[in-house]
Write an enzyme that holds these catalytic residues in place. Sequence first.
Site, PDB file in Angstrom:
ATOM      1  CB  SER A  16      -0.838  -0.018   1.248  1.00  0.00           C
ATOM      2  OG  SER A  16      -1.734  -1.037   1.047  1.00  0.00           O
ATOM      3  CB  THR A  60      -2.435  -5.114   7.568  1.00  0.00           C
ATOM      4  OG1 THR A  60      -2.212  -6.396   7.086  1.00  0.00           O
ATOM      5  CG2 THR A  60      -1.351  -4.435   8.496  1.00  0.00           C
ATOM      6  CE  LYS A  64      -6.786  -7.306   7.081  1.00  0.00           C
ATOM      7  NZ  LYS A  64      -6.659  -8.238   5.711  1.00  0.00           N
ATOM      8  CG  ASP A 104      -9.074  -8.035   2.982  1.00  0.00           C
ATOM      9  OD1 ASP A 104      -8.029  -7.297   2.517  1.00  0.00           O
ATOM     10  OD2 ASP A 104      -8.914  -8.027   4.400  1.00  0.00           O
ATOM     11  N   GLY A 127      -6.735 -20.919   7.488  1.00  0.00           N
ATOM     12  CA  GLY A 127      -6.898 -19.788   8.289  1.00  0.00           C
ATOM     13  C   GLY A 127      -8.284 -19.074   8.840  1.00  0.00           C
ATOM     14  N   GLY A 129      -8.211 -15.852  10.495  1.00  0.00           N
ATOM     15  CA  GLY A 129      -8.129 -14.486  10.738  1.00  0.00           C
ATOM     16  C   GLY A 129      -9.248 -13.540   9.804  1.00  0.00           C
ATOM     17  CB  ALA A 131      -7.338 -12.074   5.232  1.00  0.00           C
ATOM     18  CG  LEU A 206      -5.578 -13.883   0.401  1.00  0.00           C
ATOM     19  CD1 LEU A 206      -6.343 -14.708   0.025  1.00  0.00           C
ATOM     20  CD2 LEU A 206      -6.259 -13.450   1.924  1.00  0.00           C
ATOM     21  CE1 TYR A 208       3.204  -7.644  -2.172  1.00  0.00           C
ATOM     22  CE2 TYR A 208       1.328  -8.627  -0.752  1.00  0.00           C
ATOM     23  CZ  TYR A 208       2.367  -7.563  -0.967  1.00  0.00           C
ATOM     24  OH  TYR A 208       2.500  -6.565  -0.005  1.00  0.00           O
TER      25      TYR A 208
END
Length: 248
Positions: A16, A60, A64, A104, A127, A129, A131, A206, A208
């Site tokens: 970002s 992040t 979140k 997201d 996961g 969380g 996201a 997710l 990158y």
Amino acid sequence: MDKYGLIGFPLGHSFSVSYFNEKFRNEGIDAQYINYEIPNIADLAEILSSTPNLRGLNVTIPYKEKVMTYLDEISPEAKAIGAVNVIRVEHRGNNVYLKGFNSDMIGFTQSIEPILERYHQKALILGTGGAAKAVDYGLRSLGIETKFVSTKKSLEGLTYHDITPKIIKQFNVIVNCTPLGMYPNIEQCPELPYEAMDNHTLLYDLIYNPDETLFMQKGRENGATVKNGLEMLLLQAFANWEFWNGKR
């Protein structure tokens, strides 16, 4: 000069901060994007009080979900998901008004939808969380049945030890929402029976960085379609800007 930023802990390389500062330079926008690495969510109050020209924040790991109690308003989608990763900061006289959103879900859904096939009916989400919650909401909005996978046993989800070749055939969309395989720990990947995957399997990571994680590589070697999270990030960034500027 308007300020925008990212709150989280720890903050390493941030997509970002480079994306938005380049956008501001290229488009002649008088603004700056800053990484706010805060060890406690309570430190958000200090950022707000010391930055009167703050217009928006991204959120992040690990805040979140925790940040939601600090907000004045939460969008219906973010409330349903149970996680916020975008905050619009409004200054109303002497008061600061915070509204939370979730981009997201938007970025992920728009990114995965074009590569889904009719036989992609069930998905495993690695996961649990913020996201992962957004991914779950997005997949279900596309009509896909979901199941969470984590290291701990739960009533609704599965553990990695529960994932048999039969489940891989049945749940042939697998989304990695964990940091396993993220740079610099590129030799790590979720423990799955990759040999059970084939050309009906879709793996979405997710992460990158690196471009292809070990999770993706192992899937691809067995015939799976694979995709990383870069396009999701770009689509999220478009949505973030619209949320901050009241266009969504």
